[in-house]
Structures are given as structure tokens and as C-alpha cells.
Write a protein that holds these residues in place. Structure first.
Motif, short mmCIF file in Angstrom:
data_model
loop_
_atom_site.label_atom_id
_atom_site.label_comp_id
_atom_site.label_asym_id
_atom_site.label_seq_id
_atom_site.Cartn_x
_atom_site.Cartn_y
_atom_site.Cartn_z
N LYS A 144 -11.48 -13.22 10.87
CA LYS A 144 -11.50 -13.53 12.39
C LYS A 144 -12.11 -11.54 12.94
CE LYS A 144 -9.08 -13.65 16.76
NZ LYS A 144 -7.33 -13.27 17.44
N LYS A 145 -13.43 -12.52 13.27
CA LYS A 145 -13.91 -11.45 14.04
C LYS A 145 -13.45 -10.71 15.63
CE LYS A 145 -16.78 -11.40 11.06
NZ LYS A 145 -17.24 -10.95 10.46
N ARG A 146 -13.06 -9.82 15.81
CA ARG A 146 -12.80 -9.22 17.36
C ARG A 146 -14.02 -8.35 17.85
NH1 ARG A 146 -6.97 -8.11 15.67
NH2 ARG A 146 -6.44 -9.00 14.79
N LYS A 147 -13.30 -9.12 19.20
CA LYS A 147 -14.24 -8.07 20.39
C LYS A 147 -13.82 -7.00 20.36
CE LYS A 147 -14.63 -12.41 22.59
NZ LYS A 147 -13.61 -13.42 24.60
N PHE A 148 -13.44 -6.27 20.51
CA PHE A 148 -12.98 -4.84 19.97
C PHE A 148 -12.69 -3.92 19.36
CE2 PHE A 148 -11.69 -1.44 21.92
CZ PHE A 148 -12.78 -0.37 23.06
N LEU A 149 -13.12 -3.37 18.96
CA LEU A 149 -12.59 -1.83 17.93
C LEU A 149 -12.57 -0.80 17.83
CD1 LEU A 149 -14.33 -4.16 14.08
CD2 LEU A 149 -12.03 -4.35 15.57
N VAL A 150 -11.69 -0.36 17.59
CA VAL A 150 -11.06 1.34 17.87
C VAL A 150 -10.80 1.59 16.31
CG1 VAL A 150 -9.74 3.09 17.98
CG2 VAL A 150 -9.88 1.67 19.62
N VAL A 151 -12.01 2.73 16.40
CA VAL A 151 -12.10 3.27 14.39
C VAL A 151 -11.58 5.25 14.81
CG1 VAL A 151 -12.65 3.30 12.48
CG2 VAL A 151 -13.42 1.49 13.82
N SER A 152 -10.69 4.86 13.89
CA SER A 152 -10.54 6.74 14.02
C SER A 152 -9.70 7.10 12.40
CB SER A 152 -9.29 6.95 15.41
OG SER A 152 -7.95 5.94 15.21
N ASN A 153 -9.76 8.34 12.16
CA ASN A 153 -8.83 8.37 10.69
C ASN A 153 -7.65 8.21 10.76
OD1 ASN A 153 -8.28 9.95 8.61
ND2 ASN A 153 -7.00 11.56 9.84
N ARG A 154 -6.87 8.37 12.26
CA ARG A 154 -5.18 8.01 11.90
C ARG A 154 -4.61 6.77 13.08
NH1 ARG A 154 -1.22 10.88 9.87
NH2 ARG A 154 -0.32 9.46 10.05
N LEU A 155 -3.88 5.85 12.72
CA LEU A 155 -3.75 4.72 13.11
C LEU A 155 -2.40 5.37 14.50
CD1 LEU A 155 -2.78 1.85 10.52
CD2 LEU A 155 -4.72 2.13 12.94
N PRO A 156 -2.16 4.55 15.17
CA PRO A 156 -1.45 4.65 16.54
C PRO A 156 -0.10 4.45 15.57
CG PRO A 156 -1.77 3.14 17.34
CD PRO A 156 -3.06 3.36 15.93
N VAL A 157 0.08 4.58 15.05
CA VAL A 157 1.40 3.85 14.75
C VAL A 157 1.63 4.55 12.53
CG1 VAL A 157 3.18 2.51 13.29
CG2 VAL A 157 2.46 1.66 14.81
N SER A 158 2.30 5.49 12.50
CA SER A 158 2.34 6.01 11.14
C SER A 158 3.72 5.26 10.03
CB SER A 158 2.04 7.53 10.96
OG SER A 158 1.81 8.13 11.86
N VAL A 159 3.08 5.58 8.63
CA VAL A 159 4.28 4.68 7.75
C VAL A 159 4.96 5.89 5.69
CG1 VAL A 159 3.87 3.34 5.97
CG2 VAL A 159 2.73 2.60 7.97
N THR A 160 5.30 5.86 6.51
CA THR A 160 6.36 6.89 5.72
C THR A 160 7.44 5.73 4.56
OG1 THR A 160 8.02 7.04 7.54
CG2 THR A 160 6.62 9.34 6.93
N LYS A 161 7.42 6.74 3.58
CA LYS A 161 8.60 5.89 3.23
C LYS A 161 9.51 7.13 2.54
CE LYS A 161 7.31 5.04 -1.61
NZ LYS A 161 6.71 3.76 -2.58
N LYS A 162 10.89 6.62 2.77
CA LYS A 162 12.26 7.34 2.30
C LYS A 162 12.88 6.64 1.93
CE LYS A 162 15.26 9.62 5.55
NZ LYS A 162 16.43 10.82 6.02
N ASP A 163 13.64 7.23 0.59
CA ASP A 163 14.97 6.22 -0.17
C ASP A 163 14.21 4.79 -0.80
OD1 ASP A 163 16.34 9.27 0.33
OD2 ASP A 163 17.10 7.50 1.93
N GLY A 164 12.83 4.78 -0.90
CA GLY A 164 11.99 3.74 -1.31
C GLY A 164 11.67 2.75 -0.35
N VAL A 165 11.97 3.00 1.21
CA VAL A 165 12.04 1.81 2.20
C VAL A 165 11.10 2.79 3.38
CG1 VAL A 165 13.20 1.05 3.72
CG2 VAL A 165 14.57 1.70 2.19
N LEU A 166 10.19 1.34 3.42
CA LEU A 166 8.91 2.21 4.01
C LEU A 166 9.56 2.23 5.57
CD1 LEU A 166 5.82 -0.65 3.36
CD2 LEU A 166 6.21 2.05 2.74
N GLN A 167 8.78 2.76 7.10
CA GLN A 167 9.84 3.05 7.80
C GLN A 167 8.10 3.35 8.63
OE1 GLN A 167 11.97 6.55 7.69
NE2 GLN A 167 13.52 5.45 7.03
N PHE A 168 8.15 2.75 10.14
CA PHE A 168 7.20 2.98 10.59
C PHE A 168 7.12 2.94 12.09
CE2 PHE A 168 6.60 -1.23 7.93
CZ PHE A 168 5.60 -0.87 7.86
N SER A 169 6.58 4.59 12.35
CA SER A 169 6.95 4.99 13.23
C SER A 169 5.89 5.39 14.32
CB SER A 169 7.91 5.81 13.17
OG SER A 169 6.65 7.68 12.51
#
Length: 245
Positions: free
Chosen positions: A2-27
């Protein structure tokens, strides 16, 4: 795709992903860029934010990558997966050991390494491929910050009629400092792939225009550069955050 009308592109997303004890966490990500652009990103379902989720792909299984894509897609985001080696050269290396200190006038701390720029170019190419999955000539593409200064031209080479904006969230140094960068010509040509190049204050825009003139021999008229029969405007757009929110 799907094409989008507006793209924001940056090094980091507004959501960060980490992994703790083998479980993905989103913050939520910290930092001024994510905070300032949060409202722009949330104003329609035809918008998408492309960036790195903050975790090395080496630490993820195929199933975990698929889960990250699904969960971030629900939040209007698309992840760029980078290896530890790519992060080392592109992010820790060229972005933060070369560009960041030089642009802040700490030239004695600048590290020049050919491998850094090779990694920087490689990751900018990866971002280009991701953008082209969601963009066509009618998409507005807004690229952010010093990590992606080659990206406007890379996209322009494939989508010559695209609408591309670029905003630099750090200073742009005076010509006398910028000329110390071995890859100065490639950086300027990359930025000039945009239709509009924005800076925090007028002095940064003036430094940019001066470097374009002295390095590329291209003049401007009231901040507008004509290159390849296309107008590029450089100007100041002071950024703020939604302090009430």
C-alpha cells in the motif's frame, strides 16, 4: 504494498523495541524529534513513520522480526532492521563520531574512517529501499536529521518528481568547519535531493547556502537554489514540542 500519502523517515521510530528475558517489549522513544513529530504522525491513517526500532537484527529471530513488523504497523510505523556491524559504522561511527562533533564545532574529537562512510552510505540505501516500498510520485516524504543526509538524493534518483523535505535537528556549521569533512560534496548533493531543506535558525541555513556555493559552485537567490532544473529552498523553521501534552 500500500502506498502512503505522507512518510516520516528518521533514524529512530517513536516506538522502541527491547528484549528482556526473551520477551519483546515496546515503549515510547525518548528525545525531542519523536516528541515534536508525534502529533504530525498521528493525524491520519495514510501516514507512516519509517525508522530503526532500536534493537539489532542479530538479536532477533525471524518470528520476532515478523512480530515487530505487525505490532509497529498497528502504530503506523515500519521498522528498518540493522545488524550490529551496520549500527557500529553508520550510527556510532559516521553519524556520532564524525558528523555530530564536527557539526557542533568539536573538530578535535572527529574520527575519520573510510569504513564509517561506507556503512553510512549502505544504511541510507537500506532506508531508500524501504521508502520506495511505500512511496510513489504523489507521496510527500519528510526526512529527518544527520543520520540520513544522503537519502533525499537517493530517493530523487528513483522518483524524480517526488516531494521531499529534509529537516536537520542539529547545527549546520560554517563553511570553514564543514570543508574539513572528506565527504562534504556527497553530503551536500544528498541534501539537495530535497525540495525543501529546513534548519532551526537562519544562521544554519546561511552556512548551508555558503557551503553549497563554495563547494558545488551553485549560487542561490534569497535561499532558493536551482539545480538540475529544479528549485531547492533552504530556510529556518524553529521546532517546538506540544508542551501542554
Amino acid at each position: 504494498m500500500k502506498k502512503r500519502k505522507f512518510l516520516v523517515v528518521s533514524n529512530r521510530l517513536p516506538v522502541s523495541v527491547t528484549k528482556k528475558d526473551g520477551v519483546l517489549q515496546f515503549s515510547p522513544s525518548s528525545g525531542g524529534l519523536a516528541t515534536a513529530l508525534a502529533r504530525v504522525h498521528s493525524e491520519g491513517d495514510d501516514r507512516l513513520w519509517i525508522g530503526w526500532p532500536g534493537i539489532a537484527s542479530d538479536d532477533l529471530t525471524t518470528a520476532e522480526k515478523s512480530k515487530i513488523v505487525r505490532e509497529l504497523n498497528k502504530l503506523g510505523c515500519h521498522p528498518i532492521f540493522l545488524t550490529k556491524k551496520q549500527i557500529e559504522k553508520y550510527y556510532d561511527g559516521y553519524s556520532n563520531d564524525t558528523i555530530w562533533p564536527l557539526f557542533h564545532y568539536f573538530q578535535t574529537y572527529v574520527q575519520h574512517d573510510v569504513g564509517y562512510f561506507d556503512g553510512y552510505r549502505q544504511v541510507n540505501e537500506i532506508f531508500k529501499k524501504a521508502v520506495l516500498r511505500f512511496a510513489d510520485k504523489d507521496t510527500s516524504i519528510w526526512i529527518h536529521d544527520y543520520h540520513l543526509m544522503l537519502l533525499p538524493k537517493l530517493i530523487r534518483d528513483t522518483l524524480p518528481d517526488a516531494t521531499i523535505g529534509f529537516f536537520l535537528h542539529i547545527p549546520f556549521p560554517s563553511y570553514e568547519i564543514f570543508r574539513l569533512l572528506p565527504n562534504r560534496k556527497e553530503i551536500l548533493e544528498g541534501l539537495l535531493g530535497a525540495n525543501l531543506v529546513g534548519f532551526h535558525v537562519y544562521d544554519y541555513a546561511r552556512h548551508f547556502l555558503s557551503s553549497v556555493l563554495r563547494i558545488l559552485a551553485v549560487e542561490n537567490s534569497h535561499g532558493t537554489i536551482i539545480i538540475d532544473q529544479r528549485a531547492v529552498k533552504a530556510d529556518a523553521f524553529p521546532i517546538v514540542i506540544d508542551f501542554e501534552k
